[in-house]
Design an enzyme around this catalytic site. Structure first.
Site, PDB file in Angstrom:
ATOM      1  N   CYS A 137       0.813  -1.220   0.000  1.00 47.20           N
ATOM      2  CA  CYS A 137       0.000   0.000   0.000  1.00 47.20           C
ATOM      3  C   CYS A 137       0.844   1.267   0.000  1.00 47.20           C
ATOM      4  CB  CYS A 137      -0.953  -0.009   1.190  1.00 47.20           C
ATOM      5  SG  CYS A 137      -0.144  -0.099   2.799  1.00 47.20           S
TER       6      CYS A 137
ATOM      7  N   ASP B 172      -7.838   6.015  -2.578  1.00 42.71           N
ATOM      8  CA  ASP B 172      -7.064   4.854  -2.137  1.00 42.71           C
ATOM      9  C   ASP B 172      -6.589   4.070  -3.357  1.00 42.71           C
ATOM     10  OD1 ASP B 172      -5.918   2.720  -0.879  1.00 42.71           O
ATOM     11  OD2 ASP B 172      -7.571   2.366   0.511  1.00 42.71           O
TER      12      ASP B 172
ATOM     13  N   HIS C 164      -2.266   0.525   7.029  1.00 41.49           N
ATOM     14  CA  HIS C 164      -2.562   0.895   5.644  1.00 41.49           C
ATOM     15  C   HIS C 164      -2.090   2.327   5.392  1.00 41.49           C
ATOM     16  CE1 HIS C 164      -4.450   0.324   1.824  1.00 41.49           C
ATOM     17  NE2 HIS C 164      -5.367   1.280   2.000  1.00 41.49           N
TER      18      HIS C 164
END
Length: 672
Positions: free
Chosen positions: A421, A481, A465
């Site tokens: 991520c 995202d 994250h």
């Protein structure tokens, strides 16, 4: 096969048992103390055990003095002090092991016992978890067994007999323990463990190097637990974003908090505007040694914190407590998944969110300029173009993308196409900034899983994250995202990446059903959560709530003290009255006689309930060697008992005779 311990003298047997208990108490310290301390303590305990087993003499005082000087010197060199938690525990561990090497008299044994009790408590400086408490409870029972055994100097009582008596004492003392736990005032900062007990605890960081969240994702420990209030529908997993540090300054390799080039008065304000019904919930946050309060994005109202803690929100919507979270922290909050924040028009200070270091990622910068021209400088179109490129460009979401070099964004976009991520978030923000769009990285946790046993949502370190926020005119900061474009399952259905399992884990997985393992894990976490909620998080505020439930209108810690004192005095008077009534109800002579009868029954002597002292002495001579000194001593005691108990006299010296018989009984040795 003969048991080598069966023929040992009682002193050797008791010493070996005590050494085993001490080793159990010291074992958890091996993970926290210097290696030399653990090695030295283990060596001393093994040495003492060898001396007891081989019946060799103990070392002289000069050996002990030399070991003491060596210990003090090593402690000073390691910690640069002899005070404080770590240095103090180091000393007490080695001193306890040293004391066993001069375990000669009963007085020395008592010193070892109480040093053992103290050392057992020091384990809670480092961990107050349920496994630690269970291990120390076992250590407590071992020390109490050894203590009870030391008060039985005559004969060779079994350790199991001492353990039963120790268990009975513990059960009798359990109500007092519960009472003290509930009512003893918790006065901060005297109550609790030192904050530095959490040094080295993993978690989110104030800085992010490309690749470090991937390593955090391998940690499956709990970061926080969440329980939604009754009537609050649980949100979708894709909306569970727990906001942590916001990173806005990039040096080509590492992201850090904003280093503003404009004064604070010119910085963009949060200007948070929320919509819809709030989500009301309670968070149990694990200690992480930082002031961050992890809450759902976004939270407009300050959470309800216990004690004197105060929460403040930064202009980047990150909530912080007034002091680091060094203990389990429980607080209530309400958040909105629909919100808008940030300035609506372009400000000069937003240029800080478009800056990039020179000399890094030239191919990405060139590509961003081309995209900007192709989309007509439309920020929304450019964002969609990049996200679509992530979906269709063959990019892979993985924990093992390899080590990136100097140009991290170039390598991600054009070479490797592999990343976790933070790789995606960093590369995405670089493209946005290169196109002139203000952007930043937000770190925290995303997702969670509901424990079906206690209905708590569990968020783990593996849920760590990183996502992005871009600024658009008329809309403010918007969450984007990039991970959802490459791996939608990570956000929507929470499909975590897991590290490759070893041979043992693979073998276990083939034998044990995964559903069974998941159920056992859920049950254990529910039990551990109950321990955290009801024991570790039993704070002064909850004590005062207990007093309110008992009828106190405005309770204080003084009321706790008065209530505790009153309950203890009442219980003491009730115990004294019961003891007096019990003594009057049963003849003390009969109780003393029953003690002797019970000991002889354990020695294998068949005795009925109505046997007389004379008959008891005769049967003892029939079943055991009458020339045995122990048998003769017991027979003489029974004769004296019969004479003093049943002789015709005025009874004025009955109490003195009874006390003398009790003293003589303690000196008797009992045959097997």
């Amino acid at each position: 096969m003969t048991n080598p311990f069966a023929n040992l003298p009682r002193d050797s047997r008791d010493t070996l048992f005590l050494l085993a208990v001490i080793a159990w108490v010291l074992l958890p310290h091996a993970a926290h103390l210097p290696w030399w301390c653990s090695a030295m303590a283990a060596g001393m305990l093994l040495w003492r055990g060898w001396l007891a087993f081989t019946l060799r003499p103990l070392p002289g005082r000069w050996w002990l003095l030399a070991a003491l000087v060596l210990t003090v010197g090593a402690t000073w060199l390691t910690h640069r002090t002899l005070l404080g938690r770590d240095a103090g525990v180091t000393l007490i561990v080695v001193l306890l092991a040293l004391k066993t090497l001069e375990l000669r008299a009963r007085r020395d044994a008592f010193v070892v016992f109480f040093l053992g009790f103290f050392t057992m408590l020091t384990n809670f400086f480092y961990s107050q978890s349920l496994p630690t408490a269970a291990a120390m409870l076992l250590g407590l029972m071992g020390l109490l067994t050894a203590l009870v055994n030391s008060h039985m100097p005559a004969g060779r009582p079994s350790l199991w007999q001492s353990a039963r008596m120790a268990t009975r004492m513990t059960l009798l003392g359990a109500p007092i323990m519960v009472l003290l736990f509930l009512l003893f005032p918790r006065l901060s900062p005297l109550w609790g463990t030192p904050g530095d007990a959490l040094s080295g605890r993993s978690g989110l960081s104030q800085r992010m190097q490309v690749g470090n969240i991937a390593s955090l994702a391998l940690d499956d420990s709990v970061a926080l637990r969440l329980r939604f209030e009754d009537g609050t529908p649980p949100p979708l997993q894709g909306t569970l974003y727990f906001r942590g540090p916001v990173l806005s300054t990039f040096d080509g390799r590492e992201w850090a908090p904003l280093q503003a080039s404009f004064p604070p008065s010119m910085q963009p304000r949060a200007d948070l505007q929320v919509r819809g019904a709030p989500l009301r919930y309670e968070v149990t946050l694990e200690p992480h040694n930082r002031p961050w309060l992890l809450m759902l994005d976004a939270t407009a109202v300050a959470p309800e914190l216990p004690g004197d803690l105060v929460a403040r929100m930064s202009e980047e919507l990150q909530w912080r407590a007034s002091s680091p979270v060094n203990d389990l922290l429980r607080y209530r909050a309400q958040s909105h998944t629909e919100f808008r924040h940030g300035p609506q028009r372009m400000l000069a200070s937003l240029q800080d969110y478009t800056s990039l270091p020179r000399g890094f990622n030239p191919r990405t910068l060139q590509w961003a300029m081309e995209l900007s021209r192709e989309t007509g400088n439309d920020p929304v179109a450019l964002i969609n173009r990049v996200l679509n490129h992530l979906r269709t460009g063959g990019y892979t979401y993985t924990l093992e993308p390899g080590e990136y070099g100097q140009h991290t964004a170039d390598e991600f976009w054009f070479d490797r196409k592999l990343g976790f991520c933070e790789h995606l978030a960093s590369a995405f923000v670089v493209v946005m900034r290169a196109a002139g769009i203000p952007a930043r990285i937000v770190t925290g946790y995303q997702g969670g899983e509901r424990n079906t046993v206690d209905n708590f949502w569990v968020v783990r370190q593996s849920d760590a994250h990183a996502w992005t926020e871009v600024w658009l005119a008329g809309q403010g900061w918007l969450r984007v995202d990039p991970t959802a474009a490459v791996s939608p399952g990570r956000i929507g259905s929470l499909q975590r990446l897991v590290a490759p399992r070893g041979a043992i884990a693979t073998a276990v997985g083939t034998v044990v059903s995964p559903n069974l393992m998941q159920g056992v894990r859920a049950l254990w976490e529910a039990v551990n959560n109950a321990w955290n909620q009801r024991v570790l998080n039993y704070t002064q505020s909850r004590q005062l709530n207990l007093l309110r439930a008992l009828g106190f209108e405005a309770p204080s810690w003084e009321d706790l003290g008065y209530l505790l004192l009153g309950v203890l005095v009442t219980a003491s008077l009730a115990g004294a009255a019961w003891t007096r009534w019990e003594r009057r109800r049963q003849d003390p002579w009969q109780r003393l006689y029953e003690r002797v009868r019970s000991r002889l029954l354990q020695a294998g002597l068949p005795l009925g309930a109505a046997v007389t002292p004379r008959e008891m002495a005769q049967r003892l001579a029939q079943t055991h060697d009458p020339k045995d000194n122990r048998v003769q001593a017991i027979q003489a005691w029974l004769q004296r008992y019969e004479q003093r108990r049943y002789a015709s006299r005025d009874g004025r010296n009955a109490a003195g005779d009874l006390a003398a018989l009790r003293r003589e009984l303690k000196e008797l040795s009992w045959p097997k």
